[in-house]
Design an enzyme around this catalytic site. Structure first.
Site, PDB file in Angstrom:
ATOM      1  N   SER A  38       0.781  -1.149  -0.181  1.00 56.01           N
ATOM      2  CA  SER A  38      -0.069  -0.024   0.052  1.00 56.01           C
ATOM      3  C   SER A  38       0.832   1.280   0.083  1.00 56.01           C
ATOM      4  O   SER A  38       1.808   1.562  -0.996  1.00 56.01           O
ATOM      5  CB  SER A  38      -1.054   0.043   1.134  1.00 56.01           C
ATOM      6  OG  SER A  38      -2.112   0.705   0.929  1.00 56.01           O
ATOM      7  N   ASP A 182      -6.041  -3.380  -2.453  1.00 56.45           N
ATOM      8  CA  ASP A 182      -4.824  -2.867  -1.323  1.00 56.45           C
ATOM      9  C   ASP A 182      -4.351  -4.302  -0.929  1.00 56.45           C
ATOM     10  O   ASP A 182      -4.889  -5.479  -0.527  1.00 56.45           O
ATOM     11  CB  ASP A 182      -5.514  -2.306  -0.209  1.00 56.45           C
ATOM     12  CG  ASP A 182      -4.329  -1.672   0.486  1.00 56.45           C
ATOM     13  OD1 ASP A 182      -3.588  -2.115   1.089  1.00 56.45           O
ATOM     14  OD2 ASP A 182      -4.746  -0.480   0.734  1.00 56.45           O
TER      15      ASP A 182
END
Length: 301
Positions: A38, A182
């Site tokens: 991320s 993500d």
């Protein structure tokens, strides 16, 4: 082989940048492998190139407007504390359009390409340094690691972007027949992957406190409550990753240097405030410096 692992953490990535700056500029560490999840995936290409000033400027000047083309949040500030509420207009518009997410983050994709150039990509790909970003294949319910050596510029920029897409608040991306989001949903702190790729010493930046100092405030509306629930789930993923990483390190005699945030930086890492992020970068640098000095004193005893 020395590796740098940076966990997910949204706007808290500024703290990780400060830690990395100290380790690279003051300790002189050179990394053969950098793995990010991320927000960590945004940092590592620039850190690998040694472009610390550039990535610090990028992080400390980012805003919600540079990330979301459809922002599902309204940021409210009361008594000096920021909280998020639902942007009803944007969310309803997403439903009308038949979208499955509350917001979209296509501006972030453009922001990545603007700040990570094709020339920089070519330089990294030609080097001996491995850059790996973490993504979650939601269709297959599994983690995938994307190495810069295996992709062209456009593909790798997309994987960096996908690694940051905190579904359902950001874009859900269909690629290669699967839907992705993500990387933190499956591997928030990819220590074991660094070990599997041959690392013998790993600096790990974990964008959360080691222990919970005080109870977390629970959202006062359904939208902020959802954000809190996702945060709780990711906390469990983080603890699992660290436990598995420590076991793998013990089994293979790998040295781990863990850098947690000393305090809870924010209650919502999806709020990007340039003043806060500037401060967190400085605090990350100072924290790494203080920890290094303390370890040196302990060794001297």
């Amino acid at each position: 082989m020395r590796a740098l692992v940076i966990s997910g953490g949204g706007s808290k990535g500024a703290f990780a940048g400060g830690v990395a700056q100290y380790l690279m500029e003051e300790k002189g560490y050179l990394y053969d492998l950098l793995i990010g999840t991320s927000t960590g995936s945004l940092l590592i290409p620039h850190l690998a190139l040694g472009n610390v000033d550039k990535i610090r400027s990028i992080y400390t000047n980012v805003s919600m407007e540079k990330i979301f083309n459809i922002n599902p949040f309204i940021v409210k500030k009361r008594n000096g504390v920021e909280s998020v509420a639902i942007n009803h207009f944007n969310v309803i518009w997403q439903f009308i359009r038949g979208r499955r997410t509350f917001g979209e983050s296509k501006k972030l994709r453009s922001y990545i390409r603007k700040n990570f150039t094709r020339a920089e990509f070519d330089q990294l790909k030609a080097s001996n340094c491995n850059i790996v970003v973490t993504v979650t294949n939601l269709s297959r319910n599994e983690v995938e690691y994307k190495c810069i050596k295996d992709f062209n510029y456009d593909q790798f920029c997309d994987w960096i972007w996908i690694s940051c897409n905190y579904v359902p608040f950001m874009s859900l991306v269909r690629k290669q027949g699967s839907e992705y989001g993500d990387g933190g949903f499956s591997s928030l702190v990819p220590i074991r992957e660094a070990i599997e790729r041959g690392a013998t010493e790993i600096d790990v930046v974990i964008l959360e406190t080691e222990t919970l100092a005080s109870p977390k405030a629970i959202g006062k509306n359904p939208f902020s409550l959802m954000v809190n629930l996702f945060g709780t789930l990711l906390d469990q993923v983080e603890k699992h990753d660290i436990t598995i990483g420590k076991l793998a390190a013990n089994n293979k005699n790998v040295k781990l240097n863990l850098y947690y945030t000393p305090t809870s930086l924010t209650t919502n890492a999806l709020v990007f405030n340039k003043h806060s992020m500037t401060r967190w970068w400085r605090e990350g640098y100072e924290y790494a410096q203080n920890k290094s000095e303390l370890m040196s004193e302990v060794k001297a005893l």
